[in-house]
Design a protein around this motif. Structure first.
Motif, PDB file in Angstrom:
ATOM      1  N   LEU A  12       3.237  33.331   0.135  1.00 10.02           N
ATOM      2  CA  LEU A  12       2.736  31.996   0.477  1.00 10.02           C
ATOM      3  C   LEU A  12       3.191  31.582   1.879  1.00 10.02           C
ATOM      4  N   ALA A  13       4.430  31.896   2.194  1.00 10.64           N
ATOM      5  CA  ALA A  13       5.049  31.499   3.464  1.00 10.64           C
ATOM      6  C   ALA A  13       5.165  32.701   4.390  1.00 10.64           C
ATOM      7  N   ASP A  14       4.907  32.491   5.661  1.00 11.85           N
ATOM      8  CA  ASP A  14       4.961  33.581   6.641  1.00 11.85           C
ATOM      9  C   ASP A  14       6.372  33.711   7.206  1.00 11.85           C
ATOM     10  N   THR A  15       7.294  34.064   6.327  1.00  8.23           N
ATOM     11  CA  THR A  15       8.708  34.145   6.669  1.00  8.23           C
ATOM     12  C   THR A  15       8.976  35.206   7.729  1.00  8.23           C
ATOM     13  N   HIS A  16       8.342  36.352   7.605  1.00 12.81           N
ATOM     14  CA  HIS A  16       8.564  37.432   8.578  1.00 12.81           C
ATOM     15  C   HIS A  16       8.161  36.986   9.985  1.00 12.81           C
ATOM     16  N   GLU A  17       7.078  36.239  10.081  1.00 16.19           N
ATOM     17  CA  GLU A  17       6.626  35.756  11.395  1.00 16.19           C
ATOM     18  C   GLU A  17       7.670  34.827  12.017  1.00 16.19           C
ATOM     19  N   LYS A  18       8.282  33.974  11.210  1.00 18.12           N
ATOM     20  CA  LYS A  18       9.343  33.101  11.739  1.00 18.12           C
ATOM     21  C   LYS A  18      10.519  33.942  12.225  1.00 18.12           C
ATOM     22  N   LEU A  19      10.881  34.969  11.466  1.00 19.21           N
ATOM     23  CA  LEU A  19      11.991  35.839  11.865  1.00 19.21           C
ATOM     24  C   LEU A  19      11.662  36.600  13.152  1.00 19.21           C
ATOM     25  N   ILE A  20      10.424  37.036  13.295  1.00 21.28           N
ATOM     26  CA  ILE A  20      10.010  37.713  14.531  1.00 21.28           C
ATOM     27  C   ILE A  20      10.206  36.779  15.723  1.00 21.28           C
ATOM     28  N   ASN A  21       9.791  35.541  15.577  1.00 20.35           N
ATOM     29  CA  ASN A  21       9.947  34.581  16.676  1.00 20.35           C
ATOM     30  C   ASN A  21      11.408  34.369  17.036  1.00 20.35           C
ATOM     31  N   ILE A  22      12.273  34.349  16.041  1.00 19.13           N
ATOM     32  CA  ILE A  22      13.710  34.210  16.305  1.00 19.13           C
ATOM     33  C   ILE A  22      14.219  35.424  17.075  1.00 19.13           C
ATOM     34  N   VAL A  23      13.832  36.609  16.639  1.00 12.75           N
ATOM     35  CA  VAL A  23      14.288  37.833  17.322  1.00 12.75           C
ATOM     36  C   VAL A  23      13.796  37.853  18.766  1.00 12.75           C
ATOM     37  N   LEU A  24      12.524  37.540  18.978  1.00 15.52           N
ATOM     38  CA  LEU A  24      11.963  37.599  20.335  1.00 15.52           C
ATOM     39  C   LEU A  24      12.531  36.515  21.258  1.00 15.52           C
ATOM     40  N   GLN A  37       6.091  43.584  14.014  1.00 17.05           N
ATOM     41  CA  GLN A  37       5.074  43.317  12.993  1.00 17.05           C
ATOM     42  C   GLN A  37       4.737  44.541  12.155  1.00 17.05           C
ATOM     43  N   SER A  38       5.228  45.707  12.553  1.00 16.90           N
ATOM     44  CA  SER A  38       4.820  46.930  11.850  1.00 16.90           C
ATOM     45  C   SER A  38       5.954  47.639  11.124  1.00 16.90           C
ATOM     46  N   LEU A  41      12.503  44.599   9.431  1.00 17.85           N
ATOM     47  CA  LEU A  41      13.547  44.262  10.401  1.00 17.85           C
ATOM     48  C   LEU A  41      14.799  45.093  10.158  1.00 17.85           C
ATOM     49  N   ARG A  42      15.092  45.401   8.891  1.00 15.65           N
ATOM     50  CA  ARG A  42      16.291  46.196   8.589  1.00 15.65           C
ATOM     51  C   ARG A  42      16.212  47.595   9.211  1.00 15.65           C
ATOM     52  N   ASP A  43      14.991  48.061   9.506  1.00 15.62           N
ATOM     53  CA  ASP A  43      14.814  49.377  10.130  1.00 15.62           C
ATOM     54  C   ASP A  43      14.838  49.298  11.654  1.00 15.62           C
ATOM     55  N   LEU A  44      14.730  48.113  12.202  1.00 19.29           N
ATOM     56  CA  LEU A  44      14.605  47.960  13.654  1.00 19.29           C
ATOM     57  C   LEU A  44      15.839  47.353  14.327  1.00 19.29           C
ATOM     58  N   LYS A 143       6.607  42.765 -16.280  1.00 19.41           N
ATOM     59  CA  LYS A 143       5.919  43.328 -17.449  1.00 19.41           C
ATOM     60  C   LYS A 143       4.406  43.155 -17.414  1.00 19.41           C
ATOM     61  N   GLY A 144       3.887  42.246 -16.589  1.00 16.35           N
ATOM     62  CA  GLY A 144       2.447  42.066 -16.451  1.00 16.35           C
ATOM     63  C   GLY A 144       1.901  42.989 -15.371  1.00 16.35           C
ATOM     64  N   GLU A 145       0.770  42.609 -14.790  1.00 12.17           N
ATOM     65  CA  GLU A 145       0.188  43.402 -13.707  1.00 12.17           C
ATOM     66  C   GLU A 145       0.735  42.924 -12.368  1.00 12.17           C
ATOM     67  N   GLY A 146       1.367  43.824 -11.654  1.00 12.99           N
ATOM     68  CA  GLY A 146       1.928  43.506 -10.349  1.00 12.99           C
ATOM     69  C   GLY A 146       0.967  43.844  -9.233  1.00 12.99           C
ATOM     70  N   ILE A 147       0.879  42.955  -8.264  1.00 16.19           N
ATOM     71  CA  ILE A 147       0.015  43.149  -7.103  1.00 16.19           C
ATOM     72  C   ILE A 147       0.863  42.975  -5.856  1.00 16.19           C
ATOM     73  N   LEU A 148       0.836  43.973  -4.994  1.00 17.26           N
ATOM     74  CA  LEU A 148       1.669  43.990  -3.803  1.00 17.26           C
ATOM     75  C   LEU A 148       0.960  43.274  -2.652  1.00 17.26           C
ATOM     76  N   PHE A 149       1.613  42.261  -2.098  1.00 19.23           N
ATOM     77  CA  PHE A 149       1.091  41.563  -0.927  1.00 19.23           C
ATOM     78  C   PHE A 149       1.657  42.263   0.306  1.00 19.23           C
ATOM     79  N   THR A 150       0.786  42.722   1.181  1.00 22.00           N
ATOM     80  CA  THR A 150       1.198  43.504   2.343  1.00 22.00           C
ATOM     81  C   THR A 150       2.159  42.728   3.241  1.00 22.00           C
ATOM     82  N   ALA A 151       3.226  43.421   3.607  1.00 21.36           N
ATOM     83  CA  ALA A 151       4.225  42.907   4.551  1.00 21.36           C
ATOM     84  C   ALA A 151       4.768  44.115   5.321  1.00 21.36           C
ATOM     85  N   PRO A 152       5.352  43.902   6.496  1.00 23.27           N
ATOM     86  CA  PRO A 152       5.849  45.035   7.286  1.00 23.27           C
ATOM     87  C   PRO A 152       6.807  45.951   6.535  1.00 23.27           C
TER      88      PRO A 152
END
Length: 177
Positions: A12-24, A37-38, A41-44, A143-152
């Motif tokens: 729902l919230a674009d948390t990664h985008e806020k973190l990118i702005n902080i890093v930059l 964006q790709s 952050l733990r890998d970069l 236990k239900g059906e899980g759907i993955l929302f794309t994130a970096p």
């Protein structure tokens, strides 16, 4: 009525985008927007930078002004006509986030009753038909059906049905034949 549970951060919230702005803007880095964006952050980031990010995330107010993902409000509102909507956010790691997250949800998704907001740690406790989340660990325990929302941080994951936008969520849940 079927239950649809939504994660908050990076769904729902674009948390990664806020973190990118902080890093930059606040870190001494040679990383580019495209790199940030790709990948996770733990890998970069250097471990000291990750420690700083965790301190920033735990500051009161961090979650208060995170941008809403494109089309999320309109899509969730439409979904609420056909599904019982819950929001489950794993915020135990950052206890200062409770008030910010609750207020953020009230501001942007005021049609979701407070009784349908779940602050938790491990999402295996969620009793729902569907869970849309950006972390495979939450979907694997669900236990239900899980759907993955794309994130970096989940671009290489292939074990769950995937959506990359709220338009795709709409297609999946509202435009079924």
């Amino acid at each position: 009525m079927l239950r649809l549970t939504l994660d908050m951060d990076d769904v729902l919230a674009d948390t990664h985008e806020k973190l990118i702005n902080i890093v930059l803007n606040d870190f001494n880095t040679t990383l580019t927007l495209k790199q940030l964006q790709s990948s996770a952050l733990r890998d970069l980031l250097h471990p000291k930078q990750l420690t700083k990010i965790h301190r920033i995330i735990n500051e009161p107010g961090f979650f208060a002004d995170i941008p809403v993902k494109d089309d999320a409000i309109e899509t969730v509102y439409e979904l609420s006509k056909y599904y019982e909507i819950f929001v489950a956010t794993a915020c135990m790691e950052f206890p200062n986030s409770f008030r910010d997250k609750f207020d953020w949800l009230k501001k942007h998704f005021n049609f979701i009753p407070w009784t349908n907001i779940v602050f938790c740690g491990y999402k295996s406790i969620i009793n729902s038909d569907y869970l849309i989340d950006d972390h495979v660990r939450n979907l694997a325990a669900f236990k239900g059906e899980g759907i993955l929302f794309t994130a970096p941080h989940n671009l290489r994951e292939t074990s769950f049905k995937r959506v990359s936008s709220w338009k795709e969520v709409s297609e999946l849940f509202l435009h079924r034949s």
